[in-house]
Design an enzyme around this catalytic site. Structure first.
Site, PDB file in Angstrom:
ATOM      1  N   CYS A   2      -8.119   7.619 -23.002  1.00 44.41           N
ATOM      2  CA  CYS A   2      -8.837   6.556 -22.299  1.00 44.41           C
ATOM      3  C   CYS A   2      -8.361   6.416 -20.855  1.00 44.41           C
ATOM      4  O   CYS A   2      -7.229   6.754 -20.528  1.00 44.41           O
ATOM      5  CB  CYS A   2      -8.610   5.242 -23.010  1.00 44.41           C
ATOM      6  SG  CYS A   2      -9.007   5.308 -24.759  1.00 44.41           S
ATOM      7  N   ARG A  27      -9.653  13.261 -18.199  1.00 46.61           N
ATOM      8  CA  ARG A  27      -8.717  12.906 -19.263  1.00 46.61           C
ATOM      9  C   ARG A  27      -9.358  13.054 -20.638  1.00 46.61           C
ATOM     10  O   ARG A  27      -8.662  13.036 -21.647  1.00 46.61           O
ATOM     11  CB  ARG A  27      -8.256  11.459 -19.071  1.00 46.61           C
ATOM     12  CG  ARG A  27      -7.401  11.258 -17.839  1.00 46.61           C
ATOM     13  CD  ARG A  27      -7.250   9.800 -17.524  1.00 46.61           C
ATOM     14  NE  ARG A  27      -6.491   9.083 -18.520  1.00 46.61           N
ATOM     15  CZ  ARG A  27      -5.208   8.762 -18.402  1.00 46.61           C
ATOM     16  NH1 ARG A  27      -4.557   9.108 -17.329  1.00 46.61           N
ATOM     17  NH2 ARG A  27      -4.578   8.108 -19.339  1.00 46.61           N
ATOM     18  N   TRP A  75     -11.740   7.192 -25.424  1.00 43.27           N
ATOM     19  CA  TRP A  75     -11.592   8.366 -26.298  1.00 43.27           C
ATOM     20  C   TRP A  75     -11.351   7.779 -27.680  1.00 43.27           C
ATOM     21  O   TRP A  75     -10.306   7.177 -27.928  1.00 43.27           O
ATOM     22  CB  TRP A  75     -10.403   9.194 -25.821  1.00 43.27           C
ATOM     23  CG  TRP A  75     -10.256  10.519 -26.484  1.00 43.27           C
ATOM     24  CD1 TRP A  75     -10.956  11.656 -26.223  1.00 43.27           C
ATOM     25  CD2 TRP A  75      -9.321  10.857 -27.512  1.00 43.27           C
ATOM     26  NE1 TRP A  75     -10.513  12.676 -27.015  1.00 43.27           N
ATOM     27  CE2 TRP A  75      -9.515  12.216 -27.819  1.00 43.27           C
ATOM     28  CE3 TRP A  75      -8.340  10.153 -28.201  1.00 43.27           C
ATOM     29  CZ2 TRP A  75      -8.768  12.873 -28.785  1.00 43.27           C
ATOM     30  CZ3 TRP A  75      -7.599  10.807 -29.162  1.00 43.27           C
ATOM     31  CH2 TRP A  75      -7.819  12.161 -29.442  1.00 43.27           C
ATOM     32  N   ASN A 101      -6.025   0.580 -22.928  1.00 43.09           N
ATOM     33  CA  ASN A 101      -5.589   1.923 -23.353  1.00 43.09           C
ATOM     34  C   ASN A 101      -4.423   1.733 -24.298  1.00 43.09           C
ATOM     35  O   ASN A 101      -3.578   0.877 -24.052  1.00 43.09           O
ATOM     36  CB  ASN A 101      -5.064   2.734 -22.171  1.00 43.09           C
ATOM     37  CG  ASN A 101      -6.178   3.277 -21.320  1.00 43.09           C
ATOM     38  OD1 ASN A 101      -7.345   3.031 -21.587  1.00 43.09           O
ATOM     39  ND2 ASN A 101      -5.807   4.005 -20.276  1.00 43.09           N
ATOM     40  N   GLY A 102      -4.343   2.575 -25.311  1.00 38.74           N
ATOM     41  CA  GLY A 102      -3.222   2.481 -26.243  1.00 38.74           C
ATOM     42  C   GLY A 102      -3.713   2.121 -27.628  1.00 38.74           C
ATOM     43  O   GLY A 102      -4.910   2.221 -27.921  1.00 38.74           O
ATOM     44  N   GLU A 480       0.716  30.749 -26.189  1.00 33.24           N
ATOM     45  CA  GLU A 480      -0.025  29.991 -25.175  1.00 33.24           C
ATOM     46  C   GLU A 480      -1.393  30.637 -24.904  1.00 33.24           C
ATOM     47  O   GLU A 480      -2.396  29.934 -24.735  1.00 33.24           O
ATOM     48  CB  GLU A 480       0.820  29.895 -23.890  1.00 33.24           C
ATOM     49  CG  GLU A 480       0.123  29.285 -22.694  1.00 33.24           C
ATOM     50  CD  GLU A 480      -0.355  27.834 -22.865  1.00 33.24           C
ATOM     51  OE1 GLU A 480      -0.060  27.228 -23.910  1.00 33.24           O
ATOM     52  OE2 GLU A 480      -1.035  27.348 -21.962  1.00 33.24           O
ATOM     53  N   LYS A 484      -4.989  28.692 -25.288  1.00 35.75           N
ATOM     54  CA  LYS A 484      -5.985  28.599 -24.211  1.00 35.75           C
ATOM     55  C   LYS A 484      -7.352  29.033 -24.741  1.00 35.75           C
ATOM     56  O   LYS A 484      -8.354  28.399 -24.478  1.00 35.75           O
ATOM     57  CB  LYS A 484      -5.615  29.494 -23.018  1.00 35.75           C
ATOM     58  CG  LYS A 484      -4.483  29.024 -22.149  1.00 35.75           C
ATOM     59  CD  LYS A 484      -4.831  27.892 -21.209  1.00 35.75           C
ATOM     60  CE  LYS A 484      -4.588  26.544 -21.788  1.00 35.75           C
ATOM     61  NZ  LYS A 484      -3.297  26.004 -21.959  1.00 35.75           N
ATOM     62  N   GLU A 487      -8.827  26.344 -27.275  1.00 32.57           N
ATOM     63  CA  GLU A 487      -9.219  25.011 -26.816  1.00 32.57           C
ATOM     64  C   GLU A 487     -10.415  25.012 -25.882  1.00 32.57           C
ATOM     65  O   GLU A 487     -11.186  24.059 -25.887  1.00 32.57           O
ATOM     66  CB  GLU A 487      -8.039  24.266 -26.192  1.00 32.57           C
ATOM     67  CG  GLU A 487      -7.485  24.901 -24.946  1.00 32.57           C
ATOM     68  CD  GLU A 487      -6.256  24.174 -24.420  1.00 32.57           C
ATOM     69  OE1 GLU A 487      -6.086  22.981 -24.692  1.00 32.57           O
ATOM     70  OE2 GLU A 487      -5.451  24.825 -23.731  1.00 32.57           O
ATOM     71  N   HIS A 503       3.261  41.089 -42.928  1.00 40.23           N
ATOM     72  CA  HIS A 503       3.668  40.192 -44.012  1.00 40.23           C
ATOM     73  C   HIS A 503       2.528  39.284 -44.433  1.00 40.23           C
ATOM     74  O   HIS A 503       2.770  38.240 -45.043  1.00 40.23           O
ATOM     75  CB  HIS A 503       4.901  39.384 -43.583  1.00 40.23           C
ATOM     76  CG  HIS A 503       6.071  40.262 -43.290  1.00 40.23           C
ATOM     77  ND1 HIS A 503       6.755  40.936 -44.281  1.00 40.23           N
ATOM     78  CD2 HIS A 503       6.641  40.639 -42.118  1.00 40.23           C
ATOM     79  CE1 HIS A 503       7.706  41.671 -43.732  1.00 40.23           C
ATOM     80  NE2 HIS A 503       7.652  41.511 -42.414  1.00 40.23           N
ATOM     81  N   LYS A 602      -6.721  14.854 -21.906  1.00 43.54           N
ATOM     82  CA  LYS A 602      -5.695  15.399 -21.017  1.00 43.54           C
ATOM     83  C   LYS A 602      -4.316  14.834 -21.332  1.00 43.54           C
ATOM     84  O   LYS A 602      -3.324  15.533 -21.326  1.00 43.54           O
ATOM     85  CB  LYS A 602      -6.079  15.067 -19.571  1.00 43.54           C
ATOM     86  CG  LYS A 602      -5.125  15.626 -18.534  1.00 43.54           C
ATOM     87  CD  LYS A 602      -5.201  17.125 -18.496  1.00 43.54           C
ATOM     88  CE  LYS A 602      -4.192  17.760 -17.555  1.00 43.54           C
ATOM     89  NZ  LYS A 602      -3.989  19.172 -17.912  1.00 43.54           N
TER      90      LYS A 602
HETATM   91  C1  F6R Z   1      -3.173  22.518 -23.699  1.00 44.09           C
HETATM   92  C2  F6R Z   1      -2.619  21.253 -23.275  1.00 44.09           C
HETATM   93  C3  F6R Z   1      -1.891  20.443 -24.276  1.00 44.09           C
HETATM   94  C4  F6R Z   1      -0.694  19.760 -23.610  1.00 44.09           C
HETATM   95  C5  F6R Z   1      -0.045  18.788 -24.598  1.00 44.09           C
HETATM   96  C6  F6R Z   1       1.161  18.111 -24.000  1.00 44.09           C
HETATM   97  O1  F6R Z   1      -3.836  23.161 -22.653  1.00 44.09           O
HETATM   98  O2  F6R Z   1      -2.770  20.852 -22.145  1.00 44.09           O
HETATM   99  O3  F6R Z   1      -1.506  21.203 -25.372  1.00 44.09           O
HETATM  100  O4  F6R Z   1       0.212  20.731 -23.200  1.00 44.09           O
HETATM  101  O5  F6R Z   1      -0.974  17.812 -24.977  1.00 44.09           O
HETATM  102  O6  F6R Z   1       0.820  17.404 -22.861  1.00 44.09           O
HETATM  103  P1  F6R Z   1       1.898  16.994 -21.787  1.00 44.09           P
HETATM  104  O7  F6R Z   1       2.420  18.232 -21.185  1.00 44.09           O
HETATM  105  O8  F6R Z   1       1.156  16.128 -20.828  1.00 44.09           O
HETATM  106  O9  F6R Z   1       2.972  16.243 -22.542  1.00 44.09           O
END
Ligand code: F6R
Length: 607
Positions: A2, A27, A75, A101-102, A480, A484, A487, A503, A602
């Site tokens: 949010c 976000r 959100w 928010n929260g 990673e 990518k 997502e 395995h 985000k």
């Molecule tokens: C993936 C991504 C998430 C963040 C995770 C932690 O592209 O961005 O997996 O890495 O939500 O977020 P932060 O780094 O803000 O704690």
């Protein structure tokens, strides 16, 4: 997650609120709304879906009169993403509007209590209890009612409150969810994120937990839970407006991928002086470090994978054992941690709820804490005994790219710094410094060497499932790379330690299954090569990530991503960049909403 904005001044509030909400779109959200104090009453407009809908409904805000208002992007957590559940919420008497928010953890108890007192609920949200509590406690003093209301709340909140009786005022409160006050000239703002403020002001005050603010156009006053005034420090926002815009790229993600040579340079250069790593910001002393027996790295998602990569470098250079633990697991695992543990917390946003909780748990057990964070003044940055900023600048795309590589850069720097502090830096220290200096250039070369990625994406974008394999540092990068891909392109992608395939996972390899094989760590490359041969024998289509001068790889793989020569230990930061680009082009070929992938946010400020 949010987003919140608030404005009070002499201009029409609604267009400013809409613009601010637009800056928070990245976000992640599924509905939005604004409330403005009009001539007589508070007007509320909400939509499901995008802010564009809100602009349409209000003629870009022009249809809503009034110079004081609040806005929100939601959100969904409690209740579906419907208009009814969207914020702002109104009190039954229409006197108060609230954005939040929260998560209010005790909302069910409060809801029952309020229903028993005759308040009716229009939404399924946890937030709505707040606005009814405001109505219940209000006896002509908003500030008092707000303090009484938050005294009843358990959980996390950043709150923005508008009251019909005080047409030129806004109130804000914070507990475990970020809220920043923007100080303008004859106008003032609040927002959950500085990106919503930079277009208007550079002067900001970061609210701390348990603090409140009262905003008028003339000024802002701060107070605590007893209503006592607080003196707050004004900080300068250094991010510029352009940094939060697309700058000619189709997507923020592509722009941020391309920014990585510069971002990594900004993370590294100021910390290299006279051919040594310096961390002027660190309070951790040589003696403190000598007492450390174990390093635990905790984080979520990509930040966790940065930790997985960093472990190899930290262990190799400091000889201190390193564990990397997901924050969501660490927080409930009653970890074996004490004062001899250094907890390294990694977070781009600095606001990830699980990471904060894990950090608090480990601090309570006596761990020394060091945070690697991008967002200045964020909760994690403030909670840690030592904070090292990654200086990546604003990252707008939901999928992290420069956030990740700058975290790696800082982990590399820390590894070298610690090795020197411990007096165990090897003969290769100077060579390692040279390598760190060269990383921005190598990342740029990795981008320049891979113009065929859109073509490769055309080949792979219809795959049902992709497998990423690698060993050691290549495995960490594979994790990673697969994230990518998942997502943003919504393709199923999994990363496996290459030696682990036989395995179980190899059962999934069939004719034309894409296998992305990372072979950049020369020490272990031959072993991965055998695994490539194994999957090839079962019909896999292999896309190898490696060096041009690698005849064995050239002879077995079907397709190639080349990277420039880089030392094994530091190769992940270079090899991940073309994999980010591959995910980007695959997502593009699949027509995905790249900057705002579905279901993702985000900054994940809920558990
Ligand atoms: C993936 C991504 C998430 C963040 C995770 C932690 O592209 O961005 O997996 O890495 O939500 O977020 P932060 O780094 O803000 O704690």
């Amino acid at each position: 997650m949010c987003g919140i904005v608030g404005y009070t001044g002499s201009a029409q509030a609604a267009p400013i609120l809409l613009e601010g909400l637009g800056k928070l779109e990245y976000r992640g959200y599924d509905s939005a709304g604004i409330a403005v104090r009009g001539k007589e009453d508070i007007s509320v407009v909400k939509v499901t879906g995008r802010i564009a809908g809100l602009c349409e409904k209000t003629d870009n805000g022009k249809a809503l009169e009034g110079c004081t208002g609040i806005g929100h992007t939601r959100w969904a957590t409690h209740g579906a993403p419907t208009e009814g559940n969207a914020h702002p919420h109104l009190s039954n008497d229409g006197r108060f509007a609230v954005v939040h928010n929260g998560i209010i953890e005790n909302y069910q108890t409060l809801r029952e209590e309020l229903k028993g007192k005759g308040y009716h609920f229009d939404s399924e949200t946890d937030t709505e209890v707040i606005v009814h509590l405001m109505e219940m406690y209000y006896k002509g003093d908003v500030k008092k009612a707000l303090i009484q209301t938050v005294n009843r709340l358990q959980g996390s909140y950043a709150l923005g409150v508008l009251c019909k009786d005080e047409p030129d005022k806004l109130y804000a409160a914070r507990e475990a969810s970020p809220l920043i006050i923007g100080l303008g000239l004859g106008e003032n703002y609040f927002a959950s994120d500085v990106t919503a403020l930079v277009a208007y002001t550079r002067n900001a005050v970061y609210l701390e937990d348990g603090e409140f603010a009262e905003l008028t156009k003339e000024g802002v006053s701060f107070f605590d839970c007893l209503g006592q005034p607080l003196a707050k420090q004004v900080s300068r926002i250094t991010w510029d407006v352009q940094a939060a815009e697309k700058g000619g790229y189709d997507h923020f993600m592509l722009k941020e991928i391309m920014e990585q040579p510069g971002a990594v340079k900004a993370a590294i250069s100021p910390r290299l002086k006279n051919n040594a790593v310096v961390f002027e910001e660190l309070k951790l002393t040589k003696e403190d470090l000598a007492g450390i027996r174990k390093i635990v790295i905790t984080a979520c998602g990509s930040a966790y994978y940065a930790g997985c990569s960093g472990k190899y470098v930290l262990e190799a250079l400091t000889h201190i054992p390193v564990e990397v633990v997901l924050a969501s697991e660490l927080r409930y695992s009653n970890p074996l941690i004490d004062a001899s543990t250094l907890l390294i917390v990694i977070s781009q946003s600095g606001e990830t709820a699980d990471t904060i909780a894990a950090m608090k748990e480990c601090r309570a057990k006596g761990a020394r804490t060091l945070a690697i964070v991008n967002v200045v003044g964020s909760t994690i940055a403030k909670l840690a005994e030592d904070t090292v900023y990654t200086w990546a600048g604003p990252e707008i795309a939901v999928a992290t790219t420069k956030g990740f590589t700058t975290q790696l850069a800082v982990l590399y720097l820390l590894s070298l710094y610690f090795s020197k502090l411990l007096g165990i830096a090897g003969e290769d220290y100077a060579a390692h410094i040279r390598i760190l200096k060269s990383l921005p250039r190598l990342i740029q070369q990795a981008i320049d060497m891979n113009h065929s990625l859109p073509k490769l994406a055309e080949k792979y974008h219809r795959a049902k499932s992709l497998f990423f394999i690698g060993r050691n540092t290549d495995y960490a990068a594979a994790l990673e790379g697969a994230l990518k891909m998942k997502e943003i392109s919504y393709l199923h992608a999994e990363a496996y330690a290459a030696g682990e395939l036989k395995h179980g996972t190899i059962a999934l390899i069939e004719e034309h299954t894409p296998v992305i094989a990372l072979c950049c760590n020369r020490r272990i490359m031959e072993k991965t090569l055998s695994n490539i041969v194994e999957v090839k024998a079962r019909g896999a289509e292999v896309l190898a990530v490696s060096y041009r001068d690698n005849p064995k790889i050239l002879s077995v793989a079907d397709d190639f991503i080349f990277i420039p020569e880089v030392e094994d230990l530091f190769s992940a930061i270079v090899e991940i960049v073309p994999l980010q680009l591959l995910a980007y082009y695959v997502a593009k070929a699949n027509g995905c909403d790249i900057d705002k992938p579905k279901n993702l946010a985000k900054s994940v400020t809920v558990e």
